[in-house]
Design a protein around this motif. Structure first.
Motif, PDB file in Angstrom:
ATOM      1  N   TYR A 186      18.522  22.793   6.160  1.00 57.44           N
ATOM      2  CA  TYR A 186      18.744  23.728   5.061  1.00 57.44           C
ATOM      3  C   TYR A 186      19.686  23.074   4.058  1.00 57.44           C
ATOM      4  O   TYR A 186      20.859  22.877   4.330  1.00 57.44           O
ATOM      5  N   ASP A 187      19.133  22.718   2.895  1.00 55.34           N
ATOM      6  CA  ASP A 187      19.930  22.122   1.826  1.00 55.34           C
ATOM      7  C   ASP A 187      20.656  23.249   1.102  1.00 55.34           C
ATOM      8  O   ASP A 187      20.123  23.865   0.181  1.00 55.34           O
ATOM      9  N   SER A 188      21.873  23.515   1.543  1.00 49.43           N
ATOM     10  CA  SER A 188      22.633  24.645   1.016  1.00 49.43           C
ATOM     11  C   SER A 188      23.474  24.195  -0.173  1.00 49.43           C
ATOM     12  O   SER A 188      24.678  23.947  -0.071  1.00 49.43           O
ATOM     13  N   ASN A 189      22.788  24.103  -1.330  1.00 47.93           N
ATOM     14  CA  ASN A 189      23.528  23.712  -2.545  1.00 47.93           C
ATOM     15  C   ASN A 189      24.023  24.922  -3.330  1.00 47.93           C
ATOM     16  O   ASN A 189      24.669  24.780  -4.366  1.00 47.93           O
ATOM     17  N   LYS A 190      23.685  26.118  -2.820  1.00 48.88           N
ATOM     18  CA  LYS A 190      24.257  27.376  -3.330  1.00 48.88           C
ATOM     19  C   LYS A 190      23.888  27.680  -4.775  1.00 48.88           C
ATOM     20  O   LYS A 190      24.567  28.455  -5.457  1.00 48.88           O
ATOM     21  N   ILE A 191      22.771  27.046  -5.212  1.00 47.58           N
ATOM     22  CA  ILE A 191      22.289  27.289  -6.578  1.00 47.58           C
ATOM     23  C   ILE A 191      20.786  27.564  -6.503  1.00 47.58           C
ATOM     24  O   ILE A 191      20.050  26.894  -5.773  1.00 47.58           O
ATOM     25  N   GLN A 192      20.340  28.560  -7.231  1.00 45.48           N
ATOM     26  CA  GLN A 192      18.902  28.753  -7.405  1.00 45.48           C
ATOM     27  C   GLN A 192      18.607  28.875  -8.883  1.00 45.48           C
ATOM     28  O   GLN A 192      19.518  28.720  -9.719  1.00 45.48           O
ATOM     29  N   LEU A 193      17.364  29.095  -9.236  1.00 43.00           N
ATOM     30  CA  LEU A 193      16.956  28.955 -10.627  1.00 43.00           C
ATOM     31  C   LEU A 193      17.783  29.832 -11.567  1.00 43.00           C
ATOM     32  O   LEU A 193      18.169  29.404 -12.659  1.00 43.00           O
ATOM     33  N   ALA A 194      18.068  31.052 -11.140  1.00 39.76           N
ATOM     34  CA  ALA A 194      18.760  31.980 -12.030  1.00 39.76           C
ATOM     35  C   ALA A 194      20.272  31.819 -12.016  1.00 39.76           C
ATOM     36  O   ALA A 194      20.967  32.443 -12.831  1.00 39.76           O
ATOM     37  N   GLY A 195      20.808  31.014 -11.085  1.00 34.21           N
ATOM     38  CA  GLY A 195      22.248  30.839 -11.023  1.00 34.21           C
ATOM     39  C   GLY A 195      22.743  30.728  -9.593  1.00 34.21           C
ATOM     40  O   GLY A 195      21.961  30.442  -8.674  1.00 34.21           O
ATOM     41  N   PRO A 196      23.998  30.974  -9.345  1.00 31.40           N
ATOM     42  CA  PRO A 196      24.560  30.866  -7.994  1.00 31.40           C
ATOM     43  C   PRO A 196      23.875  31.833  -7.027  1.00 31.40           C
ATOM     44  O   PRO A 196      23.582  32.985  -7.370  1.00 31.40           O
ATOM     45  N   THR A 197      23.663  31.377  -5.791  1.00 30.79           N
ATOM     46  CA  THR A 197      22.994  32.231  -4.794  1.00 30.79           C
ATOM     47  C   THR A 197      23.838  33.438  -4.424  1.00 30.79           C
ATOM     48  O   THR A 197      23.295  34.445  -3.962  1.00 30.79           O
ATOM     49  N   LYS A 198      25.144  33.357  -4.617  1.00 37.53           N
ATOM     50  CA  LYS A 198      26.006  34.477  -4.230  1.00 37.53           C
ATOM     51  C   LYS A 198      25.704  35.736  -5.040  1.00 37.53           C
ATOM     52  O   LYS A 198      26.103  36.839  -4.648  1.00 37.53           O
ATOM     53  N   ARG A 199      24.998  35.584  -6.153  1.00 37.90           N
ATOM     54  CA  ARG A 199      24.591  36.766  -6.919  1.00 37.90           C
ATOM     55  C   ARG A 199      23.540  37.585  -6.176  1.00 37.90           C
ATOM     56  O   ARG A 199      23.380  38.775  -6.431  1.00 37.90           O
ATOM     57  N   ALA A 200      22.812  36.898  -5.263  1.00 36.66           N
ATOM     58  CA  ALA A 200      21.666  37.554  -4.630  1.00 36.66           C
ATOM     59  C   ALA A 200      21.751  37.606  -3.113  1.00 36.66           C
ATOM     60  O   ALA A 200      20.897  38.223  -2.478  1.00 36.66           O
ATOM     61  N   ASP A 201      22.753  36.970  -2.507  1.00 36.49           N
ATOM     62  CA  ASP A 201      22.721  36.823  -1.051  1.00 36.49           C
ATOM     63  C   ASP A 201      24.136  36.691  -0.494  1.00 36.49           C
ATOM     64  O   ASP A 201      24.923  35.865  -0.967  1.00 36.49           O
ATOM     65  N   CYS A 202      24.441  37.507   0.504  1.00 35.91           N
ATOM     66  CA  CYS A 202      25.736  37.406   1.170  1.00 35.91           C
ATOM     67  C   CYS A 202      25.567  37.020   2.640  1.00 35.91           C
ATOM     68  O   CYS A 202      26.476  37.183   3.449  1.00 35.91           O
ATOM     69  N   SER A 203      24.391  36.504   3.011  1.00 34.04           N
ATOM     70  CA  SER A 203      24.086  36.212   4.412  1.00 34.04           C
ATOM     71  C   SER A 203      24.996  35.126   4.970  1.00 34.04           C
ATOM     72  O   SER A 203      25.318  34.152   4.282  1.00 34.04           O
ATOM     73  N   ASP A 204      25.367  35.285   6.231  1.00 27.91           N
ATOM     74  CA  ASP A 204      25.984  34.217   6.994  1.00 27.91           C
ATOM     75  C   ASP A 204      24.858  33.554   7.760  1.00 27.91           C
ATOM     76  O   ASP A 204      24.462  34.005   8.832  1.00 27.91           O
ATOM     77  N   THR A 205      24.318  32.488   7.185  1.00 28.18           N
ATOM     78  CA  THR A 205      23.111  31.873   7.737  1.00 28.18           C
ATOM     79  C   THR A 205      23.334  31.358   9.147  1.00 28.18           C
ATOM     80  O   THR A 205      22.445  31.459   9.997  1.00 28.18           O
ATOM     81  N   LYS A 206      24.505  30.834   9.417  1.00 28.68           N
ATOM     82  CA  LYS A 206      24.784  30.312  10.754  1.00 28.68           C
ATOM     83  C   LYS A 206      24.696  31.429  11.794  1.00 28.68           C
ATOM     84  O   LYS A 206      23.986  31.300  12.801  1.00 28.68           O
ATOM     85  N   LYS A 207      25.388  32.526  11.555  1.00 24.81           N
ATOM     86  CA  LYS A 207      25.361  33.639  12.500  1.00 24.81           C
ATOM     87  C   LYS A 207      23.953  34.231  12.608  1.00 24.81           C
ATOM     88  O   LYS A 207      23.503  34.618  13.690  1.00 24.81           O
ATOM     89  N   LEU A 208      23.275  34.298  11.469  1.00 22.49           N
ATOM     90  CA  LEU A 208      21.935  34.878  11.454  1.00 22.49           C
ATOM     91  C   LEU A 208      20.994  34.075  12.349  1.00 22.49           C
ATOM     92  O   LEU A 208      20.300  34.637  13.210  1.00 22.49           O
TER      93      LEU A 208
END
Length: 667
Positions: A186-208
């Motif tokens: 998982y290339d977690s660069n924390k950016i997607q097309l519309a901007g930072p991923t934190k605008r759309a996702d608060c998941s803790d991927t490791k725990k998930l």
């Protein structure tokens, strides 16, 4: 510009920079593409390809190769650069990025580019297809032996991949199945097309993912030694799939755009590329720079890889010579689908049998004939008639890797995509089943089956308002016609048990296209092959003359598919003086592919009085009946009531068809 470095670590870093230069140049030349994510993933992908991935440098289709799936398909230039380094592509191919008929389309397409394992456009599906490949590897490793099948499946995913629910639904299954040879990065660069991923996702991927029974490793995705260690740890874990979370920077190495969403979906400016090349130690005035020492450095393992694939070929030949049962199995799973000789069950004429039950009987008859047939239901085993298959072949999982039945749970979309991955791996005939109304959930997977030329069997039961009391949410109306719109897909809706077997036979013999098999919940009269001797041949042509006037000169043509075929027959027999020809049309796609002479023999242009009957959307039938023709169909949703009530309300009775015929042409 600095001189080309010579030490191992420096050459690794320099080669990654060269890859980034190719990514920037190709997207700039095409004036289209996604450089940022490709640059953030470059360190991991480079180390994987150069040091770990097992493949044959001379044969991209070698059976026992590791599979690598770029689920983040928008990062395609990263994969194309690596495939150029290993010799499958050329610089000329990179220069033709995103151009018509090039080997480097905008998103990877497995049938266009050597070394591309899957067509990965819609996000999330590459991840699920990779898991399907790992399923196939697991089963075949235990079926054929580790000396023949023994490889890993790697998949590179982005933030967007893991935001798609299909990925998490699939991940739950892969953890449940204990796919220890599935390694996701998982290339977690924390950016997607519309901007930072934190605008759309608060998941803790490791725990998930840990909660889904995965091993999870977190690293600096730009640290080469950390990448190596993580891959080794992932390969050492045999009971769980592994997710490597690589924390990275978008557009890593760029002059002024590191961490910017501006690099996600647009090429860099010429000025930014020049500045970035200067920063990376690349010649700023040279495009598509790929020096020979970089190629030589990348290919250091090639002699070992070639020896490995050569030894495998020798072992395969030796095993075939000394083990007759293995040789027979190997031949069986590599026999072209069109050459399959299949024995189908018989059915009792005059009885009533739901076509879903006919499907179940056919499926059960294939268990011993095809030991590589695998599939299951999306939590509808009794309804889909897959219980006997499940109980006979066993449930696939970490404790039973030779099980052939999948318990998908209520996951229609993941089911369809996983089946695609299994088909892409090769060696297995995959099927999946659910209710027809849920084909909407699975639709994009079906589309991707067709786009990738995969002979997957998508099975649907409960095909119309005859579902009855469950009501309009479970009663398909537009679904059959909608599926017929997908190119390269066979939509098969049989009219009785014999047609069901014939449709199944058609589907099992496809090599480059998937099939949807559509079956009824309610019982239908079983035809008599003695009086209808052309069922198998007719179904193979998609549509055929089922009954004709005694003199063979029709004045009216009545067309139908599925459960409405027997209604059409009943109406024609109720009007013996009307000279009605009944045409069964189980597969429009096959019928439309027949030559003009055959189509004319079934639907002569001189007979303009035509009516079609199908318990679904009517519009598609007008291509056969003409604008002056009649269609008895449904352009509304159903209702919750017993099927016997609804068929009278909606006019799907012999009496109603007779009435319409009289009103239209027999006044």
């Amino acid at each position: 510009m600095s001189t080309t470095p010579k030490t191992g670590q420096e050459m690794d870093a320099y080669t990654v920079n060269v890859i980034k230069g190719l990514i920037m140049d190709a997207t700039r030349k095409a004036n289209s593409g996604h450089p940022g994510g490709a640059m953030s993933s470059a360190d991991y992908a480079y180390i994987l390809f150069k040091e770990f991935l097992s493949f044959d440098p001379d044969n991209p289709n070698w059976w026992n190769r590791d599979r690598f799936v770029l689920s983040a398909g928008h990062e395609s230039m990263l994969l194309y650069s690596l495939l150029t380094l290993n010799g499958y592509l050329s610089i000329k191919d990179l220069m033709e990025f995103r151009q018509f008929e090039s080997k480097t389309p905008g998103h990877p397409e497995h049938d266009q580019t050597p070394g591309v394992e899957a067509t990965t456009g819609p996000l999330g599906q590459g991840f699920a297809m990779a898991g399907g490949m790992a399923v196939a590897e697991t089963f075949l490793r235990h079926k054929l032996g580790q000396d023949i099948t023994n490889h890993y499946t790697y998949v590179l995913v982005s933030d967007g991949d893991l935001q798609e629910p299909v990925a998490l639904g699939s991940a739950a299954l892969f953890g449940q199945w204990g796919l220890g040879r599935l390694i996701a990065y998982y290339d977690s660069n924390k950016i997607q097309l519309a901007g930072p991923t934190k605008r759309a996702d608060c998941s803790d991927t490791k725990k998930l993912f840990e909660s889904l029974c995965w091993q999870v490793i977190e690293i600096d995705g730009h640290d080469h030694e950390a990448i190596r260690t993580a891959i080794r740890e992932a390969r050492a874990e045999t009971d769980r799939p592994t997710l490597i979370i690589g924390h990275t920077t978008m557009a890593k190495g760029s002059a002024t755009l590191e961490g910017s969403e501006k690099t996600h979906g647009s090429p860099m400016s010429p000025e930014e590329i020049v500045a970035t090349k200067n920063k990376l130690g690349l010649p700023a005035d040279e495009s598509f720079f790929l020096p020979e020492d970089v190629i030589a450095h990348f290919r250091q393992r090639f002699p070992l890889l070639s020896d490995r694939s050569g030894q495998w070929s020798e072992e395969l030949a030796a095993k075939q010579a000394r083990d007759a049962s293995f040789a027979a199995l190997w031949e069986a799973i590599h026999t072209p689908a069109s050459k399959r000789n299949i024995q189908w069950p018989d059915f009792e004429p005059g009885t009533n049998l739901a076509t879903r039950k006919a499907f179940g009987a056919c499926l059960n008859g294939l268990i011993d004939q095809f030991p590589n047939l695998m599939g299951g239901s999306a939590d509808l085993d009794p309804s889909n008639q897959t219980v006997h298959f499940r109980e006979t072949t066993g449930i696939f999982g970490k404790d039973n890797p030779l099980g052939r039945s999948f318990s998908f749970g209520v996951r229609e979309f993941p089911m369809g995509v996983i089946l695609n991955g299994i088909a892409l791996h090769g060696g297995i005939i995959p099927f999946g089943a659910t209710f027809l109304v849920f084909s909407d959930y699975e639709r994009n997977a079906i589309r991707m089956s067709a786009l990738q030329n995969l002979p997957v069997l998508h099975v649907f039961t409960h095909d119309s308002f005859f579902v009855g009391e469950d009501g309009p949410t479970h009663q398909p109306v537009e679904h059959v016609s909608s599926l017929r719109l997908i190119p390269n897909l066979l939509t098969l809706r049989p009219g009785d048990a014999w047609e069901s077997a014939a449709c199944f036979d058609v589907a099992m013999k496809q090599e480059t296209r998937p099939s949807v098999l559509i079956f009824t919940r309610q019982g239908l009269p079983v035809m008599d092959p003695a009086t209808h001797p052309h069922i198998r041949e007719g179904v193979g042509k998609g549509g055929y003359i089922l009954e004709d006037p005694t003199d063979g000169k029709p004045e009216i043509i009545l067309l139908a598919s599925g459960s409405e075929v027997h209604l059409a027959v009943g109406a024609a027999r109720a009007l013996p003086d009307a000279k009605i020809r009944v045409v069964s049309m189980p597969c429009m796609e096959l019928f439309d592919e027949q030559d003009a002479a055959y189509r004319e023999s079934v639907l002569p242009k001189t007979v303009r009085k035509r009516m079609a009957v199908e318990a679904g959307s009517p519009d598609i039938w007008y291509k056969y009946v003409g604008l002056d023709g009649e269609v008895i169909g449904m352009n509304h949703f159903g209702a919750s009531a017993p099927a016997e009530v609804l068929k009278k309300v909606y006019g799907f009775t012999v009496d109603h068809i007779v009435e319409r015929l009289r009103e239209t042409w027999l006044k």
